[in-house]
Design a protein around this motif. Sequence first.
Motif, PDB file in Angstrom:
ATOM      1  N   LEU A   1       0.748  -1.337   0.036  1.00 54.38           N
ATOM      2  CA  LEU A   1       0.028  -0.127  -0.026  1.00 54.38           C
ATOM      3  C   LEU A   1       0.783   1.286   0.136  1.00 54.38           C
ATOM      4  O   LEU A   1       0.457   2.169  -0.553  1.00 54.38           O
ATOM      5  CB  LEU A   1      -0.732  -0.075   1.346  1.00 54.38           C
ATOM      6  CG  LEU A   1      -1.912  -0.828   1.215  1.00 54.38           C
ATOM      7  CD1 LEU A   1      -2.948  -0.916   2.892  1.00 54.38           C
ATOM      8  CD2 LEU A   1      -2.964  -0.944   0.208  1.00 54.38           C
ATOM      9  N   ALA A   2       1.888   1.175   0.748  1.00 47.13           N
ATOM     10  CA  ALA A   2       2.750   2.190   0.696  1.00 47.13           C
ATOM     11  C   ALA A   2       3.380   2.580  -0.493  1.00 47.13           C
ATOM     12  O   ALA A   2       3.613   3.824  -1.252  1.00 47.13           O
ATOM     13  CB  ALA A   2       4.278   2.095   2.008  1.00 47.13           C
ATOM     14  N   ARG A   3       3.875   1.484  -1.177  1.00 44.67           N
ATOM     15  CA  ARG A   3       4.469   1.596  -2.592  1.00 44.67           C
ATOM     16  C   ARG A   3       3.370   2.214  -3.602  1.00 44.67           C
ATOM     17  O   ARG A   3       3.965   2.962  -4.501  1.00 44.67           O
ATOM     18  CB  ARG A   3       5.029   0.318  -3.256  1.00 44.67           C
ATOM     19  CG  ARG A   3       6.339  -0.074  -2.311  1.00 44.67           C
ATOM     20  CD  ARG A   3       7.029  -1.467  -2.752  1.00 44.67           C
ATOM     21  NE  ARG A   3       8.091  -1.791  -1.949  1.00 44.67           N
ATOM     22  CZ  ARG A   3       9.107  -1.374  -2.335  1.00 44.67           C
ATOM     23  NH1 ARG A   3       9.521  -0.361  -3.288  1.00 44.67           N
ATOM     24  NH2 ARG A   3      10.270  -1.842  -1.502  1.00 44.67           N
TER      25      ARG A   3
ATOM     26  N   THR B   1       1.037   4.083  -2.968  1.00 49.32           N
ATOM     27  CA  THR B   1       0.911   5.597  -2.545  1.00 49.32           C
ATOM     28  C   THR B   1       1.925   6.268  -3.329  1.00 49.32           C
ATOM     29  O   THR B   1       1.533   7.414  -3.764  1.00 49.32           O
ATOM     30  CB  THR B   1       0.624   5.701  -1.163  1.00 49.32           C
ATOM     31  OG1 THR B   1      -0.371   4.728  -0.571  1.00 49.32           O
ATOM     32  CG2 THR B   1       0.297   6.808  -0.889  1.00 49.32           C
TER      33      THR B   1
ATOM     34  N   GLN C   1       1.177   6.514  -6.811  1.00 50.37           N
ATOM     35  CA  GLN C   1       0.116   7.412  -7.214  1.00 50.37           C
ATOM     36  C   GLN C   1       0.706   8.829  -6.837  1.00 50.37           C
ATOM     37  O   GLN C   1       0.061   9.720  -7.767  1.00 50.37           O
ATOM     38  CB  GLN C   1      -1.101   7.063  -6.198  1.00 50.37           C
ATOM     39  CG  GLN C   1      -1.756   5.978  -6.359  1.00 50.37           C
ATOM     40  CD  GLN C   1      -2.991   5.493  -5.569  1.00 50.37           C
ATOM     41  OE1 GLN C   1      -3.081   6.427  -4.398  1.00 50.37           O
ATOM     42  NE2 GLN C   1      -3.786   4.698  -5.676  1.00 50.37           N
ATOM     43  N   GLN C   2       1.628   8.939  -5.905  1.00 43.00           N
ATOM     44  CA  GLN C   2       2.128  10.498  -5.753  1.00 43.00           C
ATOM     45  C   GLN C   2       2.943  10.916  -7.047  1.00 43.00           C
ATOM     46  O   GLN C   2       2.849  12.009  -7.645  1.00 43.00           O
ATOM     47  CB  GLN C   2       2.723  10.376  -4.617  1.00 43.00           C
ATOM     48  CG  GLN C   2       3.583  12.110  -4.182  1.00 43.00           C
ATOM     49  CD  GLN C   2       2.405  12.860  -4.064  1.00 43.00           C
ATOM     50  OE1 GLN C   2       1.320  12.610  -3.403  1.00 43.00           O
ATOM     51  NE2 GLN C   2       2.731  14.127  -4.538  1.00 43.00           N
TER      52      GLN C   2
ATOM     53  N   SER D   1       0.720  11.689  -9.773  1.00 47.13           N
ATOM     54  CA  SER D   1       0.279  13.104  -9.594  1.00 47.13           C
ATOM     55  C   SER D   1       1.246  14.130 -10.163  1.00 47.13           C
ATOM     56  O   SER D   1       0.851  15.294 -10.534  1.00 47.13           O
ATOM     57  CB  SER D   1      -0.096  13.350  -8.163  1.00 47.13           C
ATOM     58  OG  SER D   1      -0.990  12.370  -7.699  1.00 47.13           O
TER      59      SER D   1
END
Length: 380
Positions: free
Chosen positions: A304-306, A308, A311-312, A315
Amino acid sequence: MARAGILYSHVAQAAAQLVGAGKNPTVDSVREALGGTGSKSTIAPFLKRWKAEQQDTMAAVESGLPASLLQAVTGLYEHMQAELTCKLDQAKQQHAEELHAAGEREQQFNDELQAALKTKANLSEDLAQTRRALAQLQEAHHAQSLSLATAQAENAGFQQRLADRASEVTTLDHQLTQTRAQFEHYQEATAARRAEERQAYEQRIARLEQDLDSANRQTAVQQTTIGQQEMRIANFTAECDRQDQVLQATQEELTAVRSARDRLTDQVRDLMTVKDDLVARLTAVQQQLSDQVRDLMTAKDDLLARLTAVQQQLSDMRAALAVQEQASSMLTDQVRRAEERADHLAQEKHTWLQDRGALEQRLLSAEQKLAALTGSAATA
């Protein structure tokens, strides 16, 4: 001894039933599910084959996770990787198109610059021709002034002759008074001749005065024309200076466009670096998922951290693409302003050509008048 007719389909069905029940299919458990029939040497290769064909299912069973959850995570990862690859390809294609469009705009700017330089050279040549024509007109005016001075000198000579004739007439009158009785007929003839000569002299003087007035008027017109020519020359000089300023502004805009193109190239290079980094990270994530499939619940938080982080980064890429689109919009505005300047230059050139035609027409008319005046002075 193995039961006659045991097949791979029997082993595969029994293994699938065990997996469905949440159990790990082994040779013993499959043999037990088959009713205790079949030798282990027969069941083992069939079971090994089935496990090779059902690697995902076996990984989920070995890790203790439901197969649906493992398939969902794997599908999510593959979907994100495909979406990222598609967006990166689109960004790369868009950048290539923008670079091509920027190259075409640069070529167009170069063409417009060359056209403006050519127009400037033509204006300089026309200005030189106008100055030469003005010099010729001034020379003609000088010659006309000399002709006028000659005509005035001749007029003075005629006036002196007229005075001399008047003196002679007075003398003749005195002589005729003394000899009137003897030479009455001669007196009448002489009087008539004297009247005719006086009338002829008066008519010639009147014509000379008219020629003098005409020459004075034409001289005034020529002086007015010379003043207008000097004003035209001053306007042409100012126009050339303004054209130089416009050319300098166009060159500055072209420099700005090239700088914007270089910035876009740097941004795309940064995006490609980010892409390589993302691909490397995604490869590392895939390797970690493959290595840590038995401990998926423990690696869930890390995944999940990876995700995220990915996704960052996506962005950030979207923000970078937005900046690139803004830069492209600014570049488009600069190109539009340059095109408006080029249209304005074309309109001014058309106006200048019209003025030049009118000026050439006036010069032709002045040369015709000067030729007429020169011919009249020569005749006189």
